[in-house]
Design an enzyme around this catalytic site. Structure first.
Site, PDB file in Angstrom:
ATOM      1  N   GLY A  12       6.091  -9.244   3.457  1.00  0.00           N
ATOM      2  CA  GLY A  12       6.191 -10.333   2.093  1.00  0.00           C
ATOM      3  C   GLY A  12       6.233 -11.254   1.698  1.00  0.00           C
ATOM      4  O   GLY A  12       5.956 -11.470   1.074  1.00  0.00           O
ATOM      5  N   ARG A  91       5.153   3.318   4.339  1.00  0.00           N
ATOM      6  CA  ARG A  91       5.448   4.546   5.030  1.00  0.00           C
ATOM      7  C   ARG A  91       4.742   5.662   3.705  1.00  0.00           C
ATOM      8  O   ARG A  91       4.906   5.315   2.292  1.00  0.00           O
ATOM      9  CB  ARG A  91       6.566   4.817   4.065  1.00  0.00           C
ATOM     10  CG  ARG A  91       7.634   4.419   5.306  1.00  0.00           C
ATOM     11  CD  ARG A  91       6.755   4.355   6.546  1.00  0.00           C
ATOM     12  NE  ARG A  91       7.203   5.704   7.508  1.00  0.00           N
ATOM     13  CZ  ARG A  91       7.002   6.162   8.373  1.00  0.00           C
ATOM     14  NH1 ARG A  91       5.755   4.910   9.497  1.00  0.00           N
ATOM     15  NH2 ARG A  91       7.162   7.309   9.128  1.00  0.00           N
ATOM     16  N   LEU A  93       4.806   8.710   0.676  1.00  0.00           N
ATOM     17  CA  LEU A  93       5.974   8.559   0.320  1.00  0.00           C
ATOM     18  C   LEU A  93       5.891  10.472  -0.701  1.00  0.00           C
ATOM     19  O   LEU A  93       3.874  10.527  -0.761  1.00  0.00           O
ATOM     20  CB  LEU A  93       5.993   8.024  -1.129  1.00  0.00           C
ATOM     21  CG  LEU A  93       6.723   6.603  -1.142  1.00  0.00           C
ATOM     22  CD1 LEU A  93       6.754   5.626  -1.832  1.00  0.00           C
ATOM     23  CD2 LEU A  93       8.406   6.457  -0.161  1.00  0.00           C
ATOM     24  N   HIS A 109      -3.212  -2.122  -2.900  1.00  0.00           N
ATOM     25  CA  HIS A 109      -3.942  -1.335  -2.578  1.00  0.00           C
ATOM     26  C   HIS A 109      -5.070  -2.450  -1.800  1.00  0.00           C
ATOM     27  O   HIS A 109      -5.667  -3.321  -2.766  1.00  0.00           O
ATOM     28  CB  HIS A 109      -4.375   0.154  -2.338  1.00  0.00           C
ATOM     29  CG  HIS A 109      -5.131   0.176  -1.248  1.00  0.00           C
ATOM     30  ND1 HIS A 109      -5.176   0.889   0.169  1.00  0.00           N
ATOM     31  CD2 HIS A 109      -6.082   0.248  -0.964  1.00  0.00           C
ATOM     32  CE1 HIS A 109      -5.420   1.483   0.640  1.00  0.00           C
ATOM     33  NE2 HIS A 109      -6.706   1.513   0.208  1.00  0.00           N
ATOM     34  N   THR A 141       0.897   7.972  -7.822  1.00  0.00           N
ATOM     35  CA  THR A 141       1.282   9.390  -7.826  1.00  0.00           C
ATOM     36  C   THR A 141       1.555  10.116  -6.699  1.00  0.00           C
ATOM     37  O   THR A 141       1.178   9.503  -5.705  1.00  0.00           O
ATOM     38  CB  THR A 141      -0.048   9.841  -8.286  1.00  0.00           C
ATOM     39  OG1 THR A 141      -0.931   9.654  -8.017  1.00  0.00           O
ATOM     40  CG2 THR A 141      -0.230   9.028 -10.075  1.00  0.00           C
ATOM     41  N   LEU A 144      -2.304  10.358  -1.930  1.00  0.00           N
ATOM     42  CA  LEU A 144      -2.097   8.596  -1.402  1.00  0.00           C
ATOM     43  C   LEU A 144      -3.333   7.865  -2.146  1.00  0.00           C
ATOM     44  O   LEU A 144      -4.343   7.776  -2.411  1.00  0.00           O
ATOM     45  CB  LEU A 144      -2.208   8.736  -0.155  1.00  0.00           C
ATOM     46  CG  LEU A 144      -2.497   7.565   1.169  1.00  0.00           C
ATOM     47  CD1 LEU A 144      -1.401   6.775   1.482  1.00  0.00           C
ATOM     48  CD2 LEU A 144      -3.433   7.859   2.110  1.00  0.00           C
ATOM     49  N   ASP A 145      -3.008   6.469  -2.350  1.00  0.00           N
ATOM     50  CA  ASP A 145      -4.056   5.301  -3.283  1.00  0.00           C
ATOM     51  C   ASP A 145      -4.429   6.032  -4.084  1.00  0.00           C
ATOM     52  O   ASP A 145      -5.264   5.983  -3.677  1.00  0.00           O
ATOM     53  CB  ASP A 145      -4.795   5.061  -1.664  1.00  0.00           C
ATOM     54  CG  ASP A 145      -3.772   4.292  -0.613  1.00  0.00           C
ATOM     55  OD1 ASP A 145      -3.016   3.775  -0.339  1.00  0.00           O
ATOM     56  OD2 ASP A 145      -4.332   4.330   0.246  1.00  0.00           O
ATOM     57  N   GLN A 173      -6.345 -12.717  -3.201  1.00  0.00           N
ATOM     58  CA  GLN A 173      -6.806 -12.094  -4.620  1.00  0.00           C
ATOM     59  C   GLN A 173      -5.445 -11.596  -4.627  1.00  0.00           C
ATOM     60  O   GLN A 173      -4.782 -10.966  -6.214  1.00  0.00           O
ATOM     61  CB  GLN A 173      -8.057 -12.025  -4.800  1.00  0.00           C
ATOM     62  CG  GLN A 173      -8.605 -12.905  -4.741  1.00  0.00           C
ATOM     63  CD  GLN A 173      -8.426 -13.873  -6.207  1.00  0.00           C
ATOM     64  OE1 GLN A 173      -8.838 -13.510  -7.073  1.00  0.00           O
ATOM     65  NE2 GLN A 173      -9.220 -15.008  -5.577  1.00  0.00           N
TER      66      GLN A 173
HETATM   67  C1  GAR Z   1      -1.453  -6.404   1.591  1.00  0.00           C
HETATM   68  O1  GAR Z   1      -2.532  -7.089   2.130  1.00  0.00           O
HETATM   69  C2  GAR Z   1      -1.122  -4.624   1.086  1.00  0.00           C
HETATM   70  O2  GAR Z   1      -2.623  -4.979   0.496  1.00  0.00           O
HETATM   71  C3  GAR Z   1      -1.428  -4.281   1.781  1.00  0.00           C
HETATM   72  O3  GAR Z   1      -0.732  -4.636   3.296  1.00  0.00           O
HETATM   73  C4  GAR Z   1      -0.725  -5.896   3.158  1.00  0.00           C
HETATM   74  C5  GAR Z   1       1.187  -6.529   2.969  1.00  0.00           C
HETATM   75  O4  GAR Z   1       1.007  -8.027   3.409  1.00  0.00           O
HETATM   76  N1  GAR Z   1      -0.699  -3.301   1.923  1.00  0.00           N
HETATM   77  C6  GAR Z   1      -1.210  -1.609   2.116  1.00  0.00           C
HETATM   78  O5  GAR Z   1      -2.227  -1.572   3.310  1.00  0.00           O
HETATM   79  C7  GAR Z   1      -0.661  -0.458   1.978  1.00  0.00           C
HETATM   80  N2  GAR Z   1      -1.362   0.563   2.035  1.00  0.00           N
HETATM   81  P1  GAR Z   1       2.149  -8.494   2.429  1.00  0.00           P
HETATM   82  O6  GAR Z   1       3.214  -7.673   3.628  1.00  0.00           O
HETATM   83  O7  GAR Z   1       2.565 -10.046   3.233  1.00  0.00           O
HETATM   84  O8  GAR Z   1       2.358  -8.520   1.310  1.00  0.00           O
END
Ligand code: GAR
Length: 196
Positions: A12, A91, A93, A109, A141, A144-145, A173
Site C-alpha cells: 500500500g 484482482r 475486475l 500500472h 474500463t 485489462l490495463d 515516480q
Molecule cells: C505498484 O508498483 C503498482 O503500480 C503495481 O503494484 C505495486 C503496488 O505497490 N500494480 C500492479 O501491478 C497492478 N497490476 P504498493 O502496494 O506499494 O502501492
C-alpha cells in the site's frame, strides 16, 4: 468533498501517498481502504491514519468473480464512494463491476501503457532493451490495463538495471504521479498529466 476509496492487495505505498495528499484544497477525502487480503500490510497503515478499512477475501468465491465483486461493492456503497483508486489491487475486475463505476475508477500500472499490460512489466521492459520505462494512471474500463490515460511518468533504464532496481525507481515516480492525477481528477480535470 468527493469521497475516495482505495483498493489494495499489498503494502500500500501508493495508497499512503494518496491518503497523505488529500488535505487542504484537494477536492477529495479518503472514505475507505479496502483489500481482498486481510494480510495486506497497507490495512494497518491506513487504520493508523484514522481511515476506515474493510476486507473482502476473494478466495471463498473461487472462480465466481461476480459474487466476489457483489461483496466488494457493499462496503464501497456504504462508504458513499464517489471515486475508486486501484492501488496495487491484484484482482481482475469484470465488466459488470467496472460499468457500475464507469468514469469514476482509476488504476496505476507500472509501465508506459499501452506497453506491457499485465504482470512482470519491469522484467519485460528490460528484456525488450527499452531505453525508458515508467508508470501510467488510467481510467478503468472493462479491458485489462486499458482505458483513457490520465497521466504518465517516465524513468530512464540504466545499463546495469535489474527488475528490482528499476521497479524501485518507478515506484518513486508512482508516488508523485498518482496523487497529482487524483488531485486533478477530483477537481474534474481529465487532461493527461505527463511527468518526466
Ligand atoms: C505498484 O508498483 C503498482 O503500480 C503495481 O503494484 C505495486 C503496488 O505497490 N500494480 C500492479 O501491478 C497492478 N497490476 P504498493 O502496494 O506499494 O502501492
Amino acid at each position: 468533498h468527493k469521497r475516495v476509496a482505495i483498493l489494495i492487495s499489498g503494502g500500500g505505498s501508493n495508497m499512503l501517498a494518496l491518503l497523505d495528499s488529500m488535505t487542504g484544497d484537494h477536492r477529495g477525502r479518503p472514505c475507505l481502504v479496502l483489500s481482498n487480503d486481510a494480510k495486506a500490510g497497507g490495512l494497518a497503515k491506513a487504520a493508523a491514519r484514522g481511515v476506515a478499512t474493510a476486507v473482502v477475501d476473494h478466495r471463498p468465491f473461487g472462480q465466481n468473480r461476480s459474487a466476489f465483486e457483489a461483496e466488494l461493492m457493499k462496503p464501497l456503497r456504504e462508504a458513499g464512494t464517489d471515486i475508486v483508486c486501484l492501488a496495487g489491487f491484484m484482482r481482475v475486475l469484470t465488466d459488470g463491476f467496472v460499468s457500475q463505476l464507469q468514469g469514476r475508477m482509476l488504476n496505476i500500472h507500472p509501465s508506459l501503457l499501452p506497453k506491457y499490460k499485465g504482470l512482470h512489466t519491469h522484467r519485460r521492459a528490460l528484456e525488450a532493451g527499452d531505453a525508458e520505462h515508467g508508470c501510467t494512471v488510467h481510467e478503468v474500463t472493462a479491458r485489462l490495463d486499458d482505458g483513457p490515460i490520465l497521466g504518465q511518468a517516465r524513468v530512464p533504464i540504466l545499463p546495469e538495471d535489474t527488475p528490482e532496481g528499476l521497479a524501485a525507481r518507478v515506484l518513486v515516480q508512482e508516488h508523485r504521479l498518482y496523487p497529482a492525477v487524483l488531485r486533478r481528477f477530483a477537481a474534474g480535470d481529465r487532461r493527461p498529466l505527463m511527468l518526466d
